[in-house]
Write a protein that holds these residues in place. Structure first.
Motif, PDB file in Angstrom:
ATOM      1  N   GLY A  91      14.185  25.261  19.462  1.00  0.00           N
ATOM      2  CA  GLY A  91      12.919  25.436  20.166  1.00  0.00           C
ATOM      3  C   GLY A  91      11.730  24.747  19.509  1.00  0.00           C
ATOM      4  N   THR A  92      11.991  23.861  18.542  1.00  0.00           N
ATOM      5  CA  THR A  92      10.904  23.090  17.916  1.00  0.00           C
ATOM      6  C   THR A  92      10.929  21.674  18.475  1.00  0.00           C
ATOM      7  N   LYS A  93       9.962  20.890  18.051  1.00  0.00           N
ATOM      8  CA  LYS A  93       9.908  19.487  18.446  1.00  0.00           C
ATOM      9  C   LYS A  93      10.385  18.574  17.316  1.00  0.00           C
ATOM     10  N   VAL A  94      11.081  19.145  16.349  1.00  0.00           N
ATOM     11  CA  VAL A  94      11.614  18.355  15.237  1.00  0.00           C
ATOM     12  C   VAL A  94      12.690  17.426  15.775  1.00  0.00           C
ATOM     13  N   SER A  95      12.509  16.135  15.543  1.00  0.00           N
ATOM     14  CA  SER A  95      13.487  15.169  16.036  1.00  0.00           C
ATOM     15  C   SER A  95      14.124  14.359  14.911  1.00  0.00           C
ATOM     16  N   ASP A  96      13.527  14.365  13.731  1.00  0.00           N
ATOM     17  CA  ASP A  96      14.042  13.573  12.615  1.00  0.00           C
ATOM     18  C   ASP A  96      14.365  14.511  11.452  1.00  0.00           C
ATOM     19  N   VAL A  97      15.633  14.611  11.138  1.00  0.00           N
ATOM     20  CA  VAL A  97      16.053  15.449  10.019  1.00  0.00           C
ATOM     21  C   VAL A  97      16.623  14.607   8.870  1.00  0.00           C
ATOM     22  N   SER A  98      16.317  13.316   8.865  1.00  0.00           N
ATOM     23  CA  SER A  98      16.869  12.429   7.845  1.00  0.00           C
ATOM     24  C   SER A  98      16.422  12.821   6.435  1.00  0.00           C
ATOM     25  N   GLN A  99      15.178  13.238   6.280  1.00  0.00           N
ATOM     26  CA  GLN A  99      14.698  13.649   4.959  1.00  0.00           C
ATOM     27  C   GLN A  99      15.443  14.888   4.472  1.00  0.00           C
ATOM     28  N   LEU A 100      15.770  15.772   5.388  1.00  0.00           N
ATOM     29  CA  LEU A 100      16.539  16.960   5.036  1.00  0.00           C
ATOM     30  C   LEU A 100      17.930  16.554   4.549  1.00  0.00           C
ATOM     31  N   GLY A 101      18.537  15.609   5.236  1.00  0.00           N
ATOM     32  CA  GLY A 101      19.846  15.112   4.810  1.00  0.00           C
ATOM     33  C   GLY A 101      19.808  14.516   3.419  1.00  0.00           C
TER      34      GLY A 101
END
Length: 106
Positions: free
Chosen positions: A85-95
């Protein structure tokens, strides 16, 4: 439940809890828009073993600062991040942060 109105203050407060080993933050369905200061605070929690954070159903769009914060948590054994339900589209930094943690443990 506590109404969160100043997430920057929460991040600064967390930074002072350097002995903390278990942290659960449930910010779902709150008006929190950014987690930058939260990430900075979490980075100081170097003894953290368990970290669960939910930002589900919030207007958050960017979690890179939070990801940057967790890469400093060498003792982390459990990490859960809820983003539905968020607008987060880039999780590369988390990876990248998780990969760094894995190399620290091996």
């Amino acid at each position: 439940q506590t109404q969160v109105c100043n997430i920057a203050a929460v991040g600064k407060g967390l930074a002072r809890l350097t002995e903390l080993q278990h942290l659960q933050l449930y910010l779902h369905s709150t008006p929190v828009k950014e987690v930058q200061q939260l990430g900075k605070g979490v980075a100081k929690l170097t003894k953290l073993h368990i970290f669960d954070v939910s930002i589900s159903n919030t207007p958050v769009e960017n979690i890179s600062a939070l990801a940057t914060g967790i890469k400093h948590l060498a003792q982390l054994q459990h990490f859960a991040l809820y983003l539905s339900g968020t607008k987060v589209s880039d999780v590369s930094q988390l990876g990248k942060a998780v990969a760094k943690l894995c190399t620290m443990k091996s």
